[in-house]
Design a protein around this motif. Sequence first.
Motif, PDB file in Angstrom:
ATOM      1  N   LYS A  51       0.856  -1.189   0.000  1.00 39.72           N
ATOM      2  CA  LYS A  51       0.000   0.000   0.000  1.00 39.72           C
ATOM      3  C   LYS A  51       0.889   1.236   0.000  1.00 39.72           C
ATOM      4  N   VAL A  53       2.606   4.737   1.181  1.00 40.82           N
ATOM      5  CA  VAL A  53       2.942   5.350   2.466  1.00 40.82           C
ATOM      6  C   VAL A  53       1.779   6.256   2.862  1.00 40.82           C
ATOM      7  N   THR A  55      -0.974   4.920   4.292  1.00 42.44           N
ATOM      8  CA  THR A  55      -2.114   4.006   4.406  1.00 42.44           C
ATOM      9  C   THR A  55      -2.008   3.188   5.687  1.00 42.44           C
ATOM     10  N   THR A  71       0.509   2.301  10.520  1.00 40.72           N
ATOM     11  CA  THR A  71       0.619   3.278   9.446  1.00 40.72           C
ATOM     12  C   THR A  71       2.059   3.758   9.362  1.00 40.72           C
ATOM     13  N   SER A 169      10.520   0.888  -0.582  1.00 43.12           N
ATOM     14  CA  SER A 169       9.412   0.434   0.254  1.00 43.12           C
ATOM     15  C   SER A 169       9.857   0.205   1.692  1.00 43.12           C
ATOM     16  N   TRP A 184       4.699  -1.027   2.571  1.00 49.82           N
ATOM     17  CA  TRP A 184       4.308   0.293   2.067  1.00 49.82           C
ATOM     18  C   TRP A 184       5.291   0.682   0.980  1.00 49.82           C
TER      19      TRP A 184
END
Length: 186
Positions: A51, A53, A55, A71, A169, A184
């Motif tokens: 997902k 960054v 999220t 998160t 990531s 992420w």
Amino acid sequence: RLGPRGRGPRVTRFALAVSALVLAVAMVPTVIHALTNAASQRVQNLVAPAKPVGTTQTVAAGNGHPELAMTVASIVDTHAVGKGAKPPAGHRLVAVTMRLENRGDQRWVWDGNTRLALVDSAGVTYAPSADYPAVQGGRVVSGSPTVRAHHTLSGALVFEVPSDVRIASVRLDVGPGLARTVRWVV
């Protein structure tokens, strides 16, 4: 000398054995396919899709940990503050700011069963460094912090990386046991 009666049961048993063997061999691809699909589904449950960054991602309660909502808020270059270590020439510090919410009814300890890693564009991973207890821009999370039930932990983890790498990531593996992985992308 054996007559037709003596040979009949042997031939029948032999024919049944050959038939069973042929059937078993014919089913091997089907069994392998079923096992492969089951293993693939299990891996998909363990590794969530990446997902962006910012999220929030949830890791369901598992063996040894409550449900967690995590998160990665930001990934930024930073500088050490105060007296202490500075990154060596050719390296820089990167802060990953996180928010972790314990949604369960038991406390959770970020211990050796949970690992956060930065991944660069070449696939090289970097672990957080404990050498930088204070950086510009926020509180540093270090050691093995504990998050009480229904509470939140926020802060930054600091990474030392070569100056020329591009961060692609962030990967978080939550254990114990077979780790659940969330990622992420930058």
